[in-house]
Design a protein around this motif. Structure first.
Motif, PDB file in Angstrom:
ATOM      1  N   LEU A   1      12.601   4.700  17.059  1.00 55.93           N
ATOM      2  CA  LEU A   1      12.380   3.351  16.532  1.00 55.93           C
ATOM      3  C   LEU A   1      11.982   3.356  15.059  1.00 55.93           C
ATOM      4  O   LEU A   1      11.832   2.293  14.455  1.00 55.93           O
ATOM      5  CB  LEU A   1      11.278   2.649  17.335  1.00 55.93           C
ATOM      6  CG  LEU A   1      11.542   2.433  18.830  1.00 55.93           C
ATOM      7  CD1 LEU A   1      10.263   1.963  19.514  1.00 55.93           C
ATOM      8  CD2 LEU A   1      12.660   1.437  19.043  1.00 55.93           C
TER       9      LEU A   1
ATOM     10  N   ALA B   1      13.310   3.814  12.221  1.00 63.94           N
ATOM     11  CA  ALA B   1      14.123   3.174  11.182  1.00 63.94           C
ATOM     12  C   ALA B   1      13.709   1.713  10.967  1.00 63.94           C
ATOM     13  O   ALA B   1      13.844   1.180   9.858  1.00 63.94           O
ATOM     14  CB  ALA B   1      15.598   3.249  11.543  1.00 63.94           C
ATOM     15  N   GLN B   2      13.192   1.060  12.005  1.00 66.68           N
ATOM     16  CA  GLN B   2      12.787  -0.341  11.888  1.00 66.68           C
ATOM     17  C   GLN B   2      11.517  -0.520  11.047  1.00 66.68           C
ATOM     18  O   GLN B   2      11.185  -1.634  10.646  1.00 66.68           O
ATOM     19  CB  GLN B   2      12.554  -0.940  13.274  1.00 66.68           C
ATOM     20  CG  GLN B   2      13.784  -0.929  14.170  1.00 66.68           C
ATOM     21  CD  GLN B   2      13.514  -1.561  15.517  1.00 66.68           C
ATOM     22  OE1 GLN B   2      12.982  -2.663  15.601  1.00 66.68           O
ATOM     23  NE2 GLN B   2      13.880  -0.871  16.587  1.00 66.68           N
ATOM     24  N   PHE B   3      10.816   0.578  10.772  1.00 67.52           N
ATOM     25  CA  PHE B   3       9.547   0.526  10.057  1.00 67.52           C
ATOM     26  C   PHE B   3       9.654   1.075   8.633  1.00 67.52           C
ATOM     27  O   PHE B   3       8.654   1.129   7.923  1.00 67.52           O
ATOM     28  CB  PHE B   3       8.484   1.315  10.823  1.00 67.52           C
ATOM     29  CG  PHE B   3       8.147   0.728  12.161  1.00 67.52           C
ATOM     30  CD1 PHE B   3       7.006  -0.024  12.354  1.00 67.52           C
ATOM     31  CD2 PHE B   3       8.989   0.926  13.242  1.00 67.52           C
ATOM     32  CE1 PHE B   3       6.693  -0.566  13.590  1.00 67.52           C
ATOM     33  CE2 PHE B   3       8.690   0.392  14.493  1.00 67.52           C
ATOM     34  CZ  PHE B   3       7.540  -0.367  14.659  1.00 67.52           C
ATOM     35  N   LYS B   4      10.857   1.442   8.233  1.00 66.58           N
ATOM     36  CA  LYS B   4      11.054   2.062   6.921  1.00 66.58           C
ATOM     37  C   LYS B   4      10.642   1.108   5.798  1.00 66.58           C
ATOM     38  O   LYS B   4      10.990  -0.069   5.790  1.00 66.58           O
ATOM     39  CB  LYS B   4      12.520   2.463   6.756  1.00 66.58           C
ATOM     40  CG  LYS B   4      12.794   3.252   5.480  1.00 66.58           C
ATOM     41  CD  LYS B   4      14.252   3.675   5.410  1.00 66.58           C
ATOM     42  CE  LYS B   4      14.525   4.473   4.141  1.00 66.58           C
ATOM     43  NZ  LYS B   4      15.955   4.884   4.051  1.00 66.58           N
TER      44      LYS B   4
ATOM     45  N   GLN C   1       7.935  -0.329   5.122  1.00 67.01           N
ATOM     46  CA  GLN C   1       7.005  -1.410   5.443  1.00 67.01           C
ATOM     47  C   GLN C   1       5.566  -0.975   5.173  1.00 67.01           C
ATOM     48  O   GLN C   1       5.213   0.195   5.365  1.00 67.01           O
ATOM     49  CB  GLN C   1       7.141  -1.837   6.906  1.00 67.01           C
ATOM     50  CG  GLN C   1       8.453  -2.533   7.244  1.00 67.01           C
ATOM     51  CD  GLN C   1       8.462  -3.072   8.670  1.00 67.01           C
ATOM     52  OE1 GLN C   1       7.640  -2.695   9.498  1.00 67.01           O
ATOM     53  NE2 GLN C   1       9.379  -3.973   8.955  1.00 67.01           N
TER      54      GLN C   1
ATOM     55  N   LYS D   1       4.150  -3.263   9.506  1.00 65.57           N
ATOM     56  CA  LYS D   1       4.397  -2.369  10.642  1.00 65.57           C
ATOM     57  C   LYS D   1       3.745  -2.901  11.913  1.00 65.57           C
ATOM     58  O   LYS D   1       4.333  -2.838  13.000  1.00 65.57           O
ATOM     59  CB  LYS D   1       3.867  -0.963  10.333  1.00 65.57           C
ATOM     60  CG  LYS D   1       4.694  -0.180   9.330  1.00 65.57           C
ATOM     61  CD  LYS D   1       4.095   1.200   9.091  1.00 65.57           C
ATOM     62  CE  LYS D   1       4.946   2.014   8.132  1.00 65.57           C
ATOM     63  NZ  LYS D   1       4.376   3.356   7.886  1.00 65.57           N
TER      64      LYS D   1
ATOM     65  N   THR E   1       5.866  -5.716  13.238  1.00 68.12           N
ATOM     66  CA  THR E   1       7.108  -5.193  13.830  1.00 68.12           C
ATOM     67  C   THR E   1       6.826  -4.556  15.177  1.00 68.12           C
ATOM     68  O   THR E   1       7.554  -4.776  16.160  1.00 68.12           O
ATOM     69  CB  THR E   1       7.760  -4.170  12.891  1.00 68.12           C
ATOM     70  OG1 THR E   1       8.073  -4.797  11.650  1.00 68.12           O
ATOM     71  CG2 THR E   1       9.043  -3.609  13.500  1.00 68.12           C
TER      72      THR E   1
ATOM     73  N   ILE F   1       8.172  -5.526  19.031  1.00 66.26           N
ATOM     74  CA  ILE F   1       8.836  -4.562  19.913  1.00 66.26           C
ATOM     75  C   ILE F   1       8.120  -4.501  21.262  1.00 66.26           C
ATOM     76  O   ILE F   1       8.752  -4.544  22.332  1.00 66.26           O
ATOM     77  CB  ILE F   1       8.871  -3.166  19.258  1.00 66.26           C
ATOM     78  CG1 ILE F   1       9.850  -3.155  18.083  1.00 66.26           C
ATOM     79  CG2 ILE F   1       9.272  -2.094  20.279  1.00 66.26           C
ATOM     80  CD1 ILE F   1       9.835  -1.879  17.275  1.00 66.26           C
TER      81      ILE F   1
END
Length: 207
Positions: A117, A119-122, A124, A129, A132, A136
């Motif tokens: 997962l 990549a969704q936090f790059k 940030q 974070k 996000t 999730i």
């Protein structure tokens, strides 16, 4: 059945559960001893709910007839014993590995899921974070929300997705702690746990 289905619709699903190739309207009407039109009406509802789908045409000496089959969603309307099996599996793993090794295993598993997962936090910051991660967790069924207070952010999860299992095997909670700690890349303190009679699972981190 999990949905509010009529008894006839439940009977149709049960008939289709017993075949992989599907059944025609005529066959279902004969087995249920109701008219073709009645079967068609029930099939329309079940197809709209994505519980069944039209299959292939059957070529016979008479008119061609289409068969109907269950979808995966339709199959899952029938009782499954996932919790029982998971408890059995975890109990055996704990007996073989020991509690400490099981906790370490769950921690590694949480980190592995976090990596998938990441990549969704790059790019940030920590506040982004947390938001996000909360989204999730909410989508996974945790019913998660975020609170901000005195320079800290707390993720509150009011639904533990493996609550019954965690009450018996508290080592499972290492999955959540590792997942959250790895994704936030920040120290995290669990200040409340539902498996230990808390009202929610609460994870606190500094901003």
């Amino acid at each position: 059945m999990q949905n509010q289905l009529g008894s006839r619709q439940e009977q149709i699903l049960a008939l289709l559960l017993g075949t992989k190739t599907g059944l025609s309207i005529d066959v279902m009407a004969g087995k249920l001893e109701i008219s073709r039109n009645a079967v068609k009406q029930h099939l329309t509802v079940l197809e709209k709910d994505l519980l069944i789908q039209a299959g292939k045409f059957n070529l016979t000496k008479g008119r061609p007839s289409r068969s109907y089959v269950l979808t995966d969603l339709g199959v899952n309307q029938f009782t499954k014993q996932y919790s029982w099996f998971c408890n059995l599996l975890i109990s055996e793993l704990k007996e073989e590995m020991g509690g400490e090794a099981l906790a370490q295993f769950m921690s590694r598993l949480g980190s592995k899921v976090a990596d998938s997962l990441a990549a969704q936090f790059k790019d940030q910051n920590i506040a982004e974070k947390v938001q996000t991660l909360s989204a999730i967790l909410h989508n996974l069924g945790y019913q998660a929300t975020v609170e901000k207070h005195d320079g800290a952010m707390t993720i509150n999860a009011v639904n533990c997705v493996f609550h019954d299992l965690a009450q018996e095997h508290t080592e499972l909670c290492e999955f959540d702690r590792s997942l959250i700690r790895t994704l936030l890349d920040n120290p995290v303190e669990q200040i409340e746990c539902m498996a230990k009679q808390g009202c929610a699972c609460r994870f606190k981190t500094k901003t």
